[in-house]
Scaffold this motif. Structure first.
Motif, PDB file in Angstrom:
ATOM      1  N   ASN A  73       3.357  78.105 -29.785  1.00  0.00           N
ATOM      2  CA  ASN A  73       2.608  79.507 -29.623  1.00  0.00           C
ATOM      3  C   ASN A  73       2.953  79.833 -28.268  1.00  0.00           C
ATOM      4  N   ARG A  76       6.604  80.981 -28.326  1.00  0.00           N
ATOM      5  CA  ARG A  76       6.952  82.275 -28.721  1.00  0.00           C
ATOM      6  C   ARG A  76       6.462  83.371 -28.359  1.00  0.00           C
ATOM      7  N   SER A  77       5.223  83.416 -27.858  1.00  0.00           N
ATOM      8  CA  SER A  77       4.658  84.696 -27.045  1.00  0.00           C
ATOM      9  C   SER A  77       5.612  84.991 -25.933  1.00  0.00           C
ATOM     10  N   SER A  80       8.834  86.533 -26.957  1.00  0.00           N
ATOM     11  CA  SER A  80       8.781  88.127 -27.072  1.00  0.00           C
ATOM     12  C   SER A  80       8.575  88.934 -25.962  1.00  0.00           C
ATOM     13  N   ARG A 205      10.549  81.448 -33.816  1.00  0.00           N
ATOM     14  CA  ARG A 205      10.775  81.813 -32.400  1.00  0.00           C
ATOM     15  C   ARG A 205      11.860  82.638 -32.337  1.00  0.00           C
ATOM     16  N   SER A 208      10.671  86.251 -33.023  1.00  0.00           N
ATOM     17  CA  SER A 208       9.960  87.021 -32.047  1.00  0.00           C
ATOM     18  C   SER A 208      10.612  87.409 -31.044  1.00  0.00           C
ATOM     19  N   GLY A 212       7.527  91.596 -31.824  1.00  0.00           N
ATOM     20  CA  GLY A 212       6.271  90.853 -31.767  1.00  0.00           C
ATOM     21  C   GLY A 212       5.584  90.349 -33.060  1.00  0.00           C
ATOM     22  N   VAL A 213       5.450  89.075 -33.517  1.00  0.00           N
ATOM     23  CA  VAL A 213       4.892  88.890 -34.581  1.00  0.00           C
ATOM     24  C   VAL A 213       3.657  87.900 -34.196  1.00  0.00           C
ATOM     25  N   THR A 214       2.780  88.148 -35.144  1.00  0.00           N
ATOM     26  CA  THR A 214       1.320  87.274 -35.276  1.00  0.00           C
ATOM     27  C   THR A 214       1.491  86.244 -36.492  1.00  0.00           C
ATOM     28  N   LEU A 225       3.426  86.045 -41.586  1.00  0.00           N
ATOM     29  CA  LEU A 225       3.767  86.652 -40.497  1.00  0.00           C
ATOM     30  C   LEU A 225       3.563  88.172 -40.613  1.00  0.00           C
ATOM     31  N   ILE A 227       3.566  92.167 -38.303  1.00  0.00           N
ATOM     32  CA  ILE A 227       3.921  92.716 -36.839  1.00  0.00           C
ATOM     33  C   ILE A 227       2.853  94.157 -36.586  1.00  0.00           C
ATOM     34  N   GLY A 274       9.401  91.941 -28.238  1.00  0.00           N
ATOM     35  CA  GLY A 274      10.659  91.572 -28.608  1.00  0.00           C
ATOM     36  C   GLY A 274      11.545  92.968 -28.106  1.00  0.00           C
TER      37      GLY A 274
END
Length: 655
Positions: A73, A76-77, A80, A205, A208, A212-214, A225, A227, A274
């Motif tokens: 995570n 990924r963050s 982004s 990944r 992202s 940006g994705v949750t 996913l 946004i 992103g």
């Protein structure tokens, strides 16, 4: 013998599985997103014998990923965030270079323009000096046009980038949905498909990096996913489409829509993170500011110089004409408003500039609440202005005038609910042009001249009057009829009264201080100094001198005069300060962006290293494992060989 044989065979199978897993790790050492795998081995249930329980060998019960959700995570963050800042930084670096460049920026052109004007002030009758000023005016207009064009090109490029990004996002969303379906089916069989999980994590990944994705994990090993503020991009095996479409309010730029089935939702203002988030942030926070600040300056230059020239006389003795194009021409006003798609009315709005000094750098959203009434929201600060009424007359509190704009006296057939986007300054710089063709037309002279009577007994003297205000355009015949003779009467120490044949024209003056008077709608300013005596007279009449530079001096004062940013009672600032403020803001944003880009890149590297320290393949470790499991395999094979030898010996002994 069978027990020994089975034990050896189970070890052989376990060693073979471990060798296969190790080989898989080694061959995927450079595969993006691959997670190191390991075989989970356990002992077989023991069997009971007369001597107690005895082992029956081993077995591999699972192939697991060496995986840490928290570290994944983090990668990924940070991916982004880094992509967002990098996209923003790339665009603002280009803008910063454009605005601060001596070759293409406005500062050099402004300085050359006012330097040429100063040269003409020193010799107002010189045609070469006038021609130089006219040429520099054309050069300045060309610089405004050029910078505006570069900003427009950048805006178009951003739209193209956003279109490409949304296509990539949609493609990756479809991939994630496909992986979800495959993983859910595989998991139903009781096993976890490690390679599919790795491929899905890598797709998320990569996704992202674009937006940006949750990520929300589901019970069947699939993920959903989202946004923006919770808009679904992927739900199970269904994926929505992200697309760039021409803006409803402004077709010159694209908006972002999320399409799910037959429903499309505008998510432009909801997206963050992103590359897409970085481009949207730059466009809204910086590019629009640059467009509007540049346009406001061009409007002010054209308006202020045209107005000042209109207060003077040219070399031909004619009233001054415009140097720059009319800021309220039909072509200009056509770029200042746009009705939103879906309006009931097709009528346009005429947005006139009434006072350039009160202009802001904001856009406005106008909404009709009835056929004649509307409110206006200033986008920059969200303040709602109004309500206004199209039927209100000038001076009425409901008359549509605000922030230097005048929207009164519209003739359209508007309907309640109609919405308009007002961009009064955004496109102004592209239309700045010089319309004057002859240097003789430059109105450097003031319309009136003054002198003290030769028979005066005192030492009083008056400077040459300047026009403060008057009807536009000026009427030459009316100017020639404004001749006035003042007679001085002392009223106190340093004060006096100027009177004329017109009983209404009595002016209280303080010696050495400017005073104003109005006649037939024309307002002039002059200063009486020295020591005049009672009865001394001073005449003011039409100016016939060609070497007069008083109006040119007033034009030169515009270099430092506060002609911008006076809305809402602000003190305001000059033209050069206005451009300097824009350059400084962009430079500050650029410096901040560079720092944030370096910081986010460092965080991304650290997060990636942390993830790799747990999940990445180490060739040294796998090489050691390879040797270990090879020995394990050979040893297990040796057990089988021993079992066979013992069995053969036993058989032979019984013959």
């Amino acid at each position: 013998m069978a027990d020994l044989f089975n034990i050896g065979l189970s070890g052989l199978r376990a060693a073979q599985t471990n060798l296969s897993v190790t080989g898989q790790n080694i061959t995927n050492v450079n595969t993006p997103g691959y997670t190191r795998q390991t075989a989970i081995q356990t002992a077989n249930p023991p069997g009971h014998t007369g001597a107690g329980y005895m082992g029956t060998g081993t077995k591999v019960v699972d192939i697991q990923r060496i995986y840490n959700q928290f570290l994944t995570n983090q990668v990924r963050s940070t991916t982004s965030a880094a992509s967002e800042v990098n996209a923003y930084n790339t665009q603002i670096e280009e803008l910063n270079s454009t605005l601060s460049s001596t070759a293409s920026g406005i500062t050099t052109g402004m300085q050359n323009y006012f330097d040429a004007l100063q040269t003409a002030v020193e010799d107002p009758a010189s045609l070469p000096a006038r021609q130089l000023f006219l040429s520099e005016a054309q050069g300045l207009a060309g610089r405004f046009n050029s910078v505006q064009q570069q900003l427009s090109t950048q805006n178009q490029f951003i739209s193209q980038q956003m279109t490409g990004i949304t296509q990539q996002v949609s493609r990756l969303a479809q991939s994630v949905a496909g992986y979800n379906d495959a993983i859910a089916k595989a998991s139903a069989n009781g096993s976890v498909p490690n390679d599919l999980l790795d491929a899905r994590d890598e797709a998320i990944r990569e996704l992202s990096g674009y937006v940006g994705v949750t990520v929300v994990n589901q019970g069947d090993n699939s993920v959903n996913l989202f946004i923006g503020s919770g808009q679904p991009l992927v739900v199970g095996k269904e994926a929505s489409i992200l697309q760039a479409t021409p803006g409803r309010a402004d077709p010159s730029r694209v908006d972002i829509q999320l399409v799910s089935g037959n429903t499309a939702q505008d998510v432009t203002k909801l997206i963050n993170g992103g590359e897409l988030g970085g481009l949207l942030n730059y466009r809204e926070d910086v590019l629009d500011l640059a467009f509007n600040a540049l346009g406001r300056m061009s409007l002010s230059i054209a308006s202020e110089f045209n107005q000042q020239l209109g207060k003077g006389l040219d070399l031909n003795g004619q009233v001054g004409s415009d140097l720059f194009g009319d800021i309220n021409s039909e072509a200009y006003m056509g770029l200042r408003s746009r009705g939103r798609e879906g309006n009931s009315s097709e009528s346009t709005l005429d947005v006139r500039i009434d006072d350039t000094s009160a202009l802001s750098t904001s856009d406005y959203e106008l909404t009709f609440t009835s056929e004649a009434e509307f409110t206006v929201r200033r986008v920059a600060d969200g303040r709602v202005l109004g309500p206004f009424d199209l039927n209100a007359s000038e001076g009425d509190p409901r008359y549509a005038a605000f922030d230097g704009l005048d929207l009164g006296n519209q003739s359209g057939n508007y309907q309640a609910g109609d919405r308009y986007l007002l961009t009064p300054t955004r496109s102004a710089a592209q239309g700045l042009s010089v319309v004057m063709t002859e240097p003789q037309q430059l109105a450097f002279a003031a319309p009136l001249g003054s002198e003290a009577d030769l028979n005066n007994r005192g030492t009083g003297n008056v400077n040459q009057p300047l026009m403060v205000d008057g009807p536009q355009p000026l009427d030459l015949a009316a100017l020639k009829g404004l001749a006035t003779e003042f007679t001085y009467t002392e009223t106190g120490t340093g004060t006096g009264l100027l009177t004329s044949e017109d009983p209404a024209l009595e002016i209280e003056v303080t010696l050495g201080q400017p005073f104003e008077w109005e006649v037939d709608g024309h307002t002039f300013s002059m200063t009486l100094s020295g020591k005049p005596l009672d009865g001394d007279s001073f005449s003011v009449g039409f100016n016939t001198g060609v070497a007069d530079n008083r109006n040119a001096l007033a034009m030169s004062d515009l270099q430092t005069r506060q002609v911008l940013g006076q809305g809402d009672g602000a003190r305001g600032f000059s033209l050069l300060d206005g451009y300097g403020d824009l350059v400084q803001k962009v430079a500050t944003f650029t410096a901040q962006s560079r720092t944030e880009a370096d910081a986010n890149q460092a965080m991304l590297v650290q997060a990636t290293n942390n993830r790799n320290s747990v999940s990445a393949v180490s060739l040294d470790e796998e090489a050691a494992n390879l040797i270990q499991f090879e020995q394990y395999y050979n040893a297990s094979a040796q057990i089988i060989q021993v079992a066979r030898t013992v069995f053969d010996t036993l058989i032979n002994s019984m013959r």
